[in-house]
Design an enzyme around this catalytic site. Structure first.
Site, PDB file in Angstrom:
ATOM      1  N   HIS A 106      -3.267  18.428  -6.552  1.00  0.00           N
ATOM      2  CA  HIS A 106      -2.519  17.521  -5.679  1.00  0.00           C
ATOM      3  C   HIS A 106      -1.363  16.886  -6.443  1.00  0.00           C
ATOM      4  O   HIS A 106      -1.122  15.683  -6.374  1.00  0.00           O
ATOM      5  CB  HIS A 106      -3.450  16.444  -5.133  1.00  0.00           C
ATOM      6  CG  HIS A 106      -3.004  15.878  -3.825  1.00  0.00           C
ATOM      7  ND1 HIS A 106      -3.161  16.551  -2.632  1.00  0.00           N
ATOM      8  CD2 HIS A 106      -2.405  14.715  -3.505  1.00  0.00           C
ATOM      9  CE1 HIS A 106      -2.685  15.818  -1.652  1.00  0.00           C
ATOM     10  NE2 HIS A 106      -2.224  14.705  -2.151  1.00  0.00           N
ATOM     11  N   ASP A 173      -6.272   6.790  -0.172  1.00  0.00           N
ATOM     12  CA  ASP A 173      -6.243   7.040   1.273  1.00  0.00           C
ATOM     13  C   ASP A 173      -6.686   8.455   1.618  1.00  0.00           C
ATOM     14  O   ASP A 173      -7.008   8.732   2.765  1.00  0.00           O
ATOM     15  CB  ASP A 173      -4.838   6.790   1.824  1.00  0.00           C
ATOM     16  CG  ASP A 173      -4.578   5.316   2.043  1.00  0.00           C
ATOM     17  OD1 ASP A 173      -5.544   4.524   2.068  1.00  0.00           O
ATOM     18  OD2 ASP A 173      -3.405   4.937   2.192  1.00  0.00           O
ATOM     19  N   GLU A 295      -2.155  -2.047   5.064  1.00  0.00           N
ATOM     20  CA  GLU A 295      -1.114  -1.074   4.744  1.00  0.00           C
ATOM     21  C   GLU A 295       0.007  -1.254   5.753  1.00  0.00           C
ATOM     22  O   GLU A 295      -0.160  -1.889   6.797  1.00  0.00           O
ATOM     23  CB  GLU A 295      -1.687   0.342   4.833  1.00  0.00           C
ATOM     24  CG  GLU A 295      -0.743   1.459   4.444  1.00  0.00           C
ATOM     25  CD  GLU A 295      -1.343   2.830   4.715  1.00  0.00           C
ATOM     26  OE1 GLU A 295      -0.975   3.433   5.748  1.00  0.00           O
ATOM     27  OE2 GLU A 295      -2.180   3.282   3.923  1.00  0.00           O
TER      28      GLU A 295
END
Length: 463
Positions: A106, A173, A295
């Site tokens: 990632h 997240d 957020e």
């Protein structure tokens, strides 16, 4: 709240804006003589150098490093000692060959690869451990912690912990990433304003250093290595195990979204919501600490209500989407009125379980926020989901994009930490000017941060 205590973390996914750059020119073909040295150590059966293996290990989420050269080989370790042997061989050579630990890849521009070197396929540790009956995820209910292999996914950490009514308190997240991967970066999410990033919530690590030493470290034992590895971008060692503290888990989440027409109103409310120290006291914020997750997001020139990233899971898990067709039309009209830029405050209140508030308490918190927050009147939306569904919500969006062939595309991504004093200038000049002219844009996320929860991390950024 003092100005120096607040920071905004802005995460921008800028599709079609950033282009891949060619790799630096290096001699070709590369020398792979080091592969013979690896065979001498008895790990030759764990090495693959075929194009299929090296190409797969050299690809990443960013999908931007198309011109970079692949790794020369891939190590599929059966145990941490195999990785240590690899690093000792590299360190012993006059010119060490590159070694990179790869979890889920990632990264954005090939950081998880090792051009002309060896990529360590960390997932192999879990596969070998499962076949051998070894536990790479072990919960201590009495000790309130979980020992997780560095290759383990956070979603599996969640499931293993919830089986005992426990949970880590700080997340990313996106949970389909490895423990070692996010702890090497920081681990930021909407819970971090209260608990700090993931690197602030670790008790102990097993680390393989660059010279192939296998070390157990903590704040008390080899603290310099412990502090360097956490957030060290993999440059100080490879994490093979992390001990994560656990707390009683809630059962459900009241997932809320409020629509704003200005950055000033959004960020002011975010600051009030994360002002947990002064809630209820003199001059305290009426909404401080009412949410467990906070957020924000910015929406520019797009069909913003069907945001793949923040939609509830489909039925039967959830009864409906955040937005009806009528809501969709109202929000689109509001966006047009405001010049195409809207802001969302996204948050959650956890409840149920052994230690959480009741649903009635959550209703009371919602009443306070509906009265106190500066959102656009009539544009407040909520959805009740399980705690696990809320934490794993981004994966549902990923599956939607994969189903329509929109996941394996370039993913330029930029993380910025902004001081409170500059957030509104940034919004005006970037969101409302530069990016507003773009026709292709991914999610733009704004996390409010309590500076005192990020002392270690912000220091590393400044040093």
């Amino acid at each position: 709240m003092k100005q120096e205590q607040v920071r905004m973390a802005v995460l921008l996914m800028l599709n079609c804006i950033v282009k891949a750059t060619p790799a630096a020119s290096l001699p070709w073909p590369p020398s792979t003589s080091f592969l013979d040295d690896l065979g001498d150590l008895g790990i030759a059966p764990l090495i693959r150098a075929d194009p299929e293996a090296t190409a797969r290990a050299s690809a990443d989420f960013g999908n931007l490093s198309v011109s970079a050269r692949p790794a020369a080989a891939v190590l599929y370790p059966s145990r941490p000692a195999d990785i240590a042997a690899l690093l000792r061989v590299s360190c012993a050579r006059p010119v060490p060959f590159p070694v990179s630990a790869r979890g889920c890849g990632h990264s954005i521009r090939g950081q998880a690869s090792a051009p002309d070197g060896v990529v360590v396929d960390m997932a192999s540790l879990g596969r070998h451990g499962a076949r051998a009956g070894g536990a790479r995820l072990a919960v201590s209910v009495e000790g309130r912690y979980i020992d997780a292999g560095g290759e383990q996914l956070w979603v599996d950490v969640l499931r293993a912990s919830l089986a005992h009514g426990l949970t880590p308190v700080s997340w990313t997240d996106y949970l389909h990433l490895t423990v070692g991967g996010t702890l090497s970066n920081a681990g930021i999410s909407g819970q971090a304003f209260r608990h700090g990033p993931q690197i602030s919530n670790v008790q102990e690590l097993d680390v393989i250093t660059g010279v192939g030493e296998m070390v157990t470290c903590s704040k008390e034992k080899v603290p310099d290595l412990f502090d360097a590895v956490l957030g060290g971008l993999g440059q100080f060692g490879i994490i093979t195990r992390a001990r994560i503290p656990l707390a009683p888990a809630p059962a459900r989440a009241r997932w809320v979204r409020f629509v704003y027409t200005s950055a000033a109103a959004l960020t002011a409310d975010q600051e009030r919501l994360i002002d947990v120290d002064r809630h209820g006291g003199e001059d305290g914020s009426a909404v401080g600490g009412l949410m467990d997750y906070v957020e924000g997001s910015v929406h520019l020139n797009q069909g913003l209500v069907e945001d793949w990233r923040t939609q509830p899971p489909p039925p039967p898990s959830s009864s409906r989407s955040f937005f009806s067709n009528a809501d969709d039309a109202r929000i689109a009209a509001l966006a047009q009125e405001t010049g195409g830029v809207l802001y969302f405050l996204e948050g959650a209140i956890y409840y149920g379980g052994a230690a959480g508030p009741s649903a009635a308490d959550v209703d009371k918190r919602m009443e306070v926020m509906l009265q106190e927050l500066q959102y656009q009147h009539g544009f407040a939306f909520s959805q009740d989901v399980t705690y696990a569904e809320f934490l794993d919500r981004v994966h549902d969006g990923e599956l939607r994009l994969r189903a329509v062939g929109r996941w394996d595309v370039p993913h330029p991504w930029l993380n910025l930490f902004l001081p409170r004093s500059r957030v509104l200038d940034f919004a005006s000049n970037v969101f409302h000017s530069i990016l507003h002219r773009s026709t292709a844009m991914g999610p733009i996320l704004i996390y409010p941060i309590n500076h005192n929860k990020y002392i270690k991390f912000t220091y590393s950024l400044r040093s």
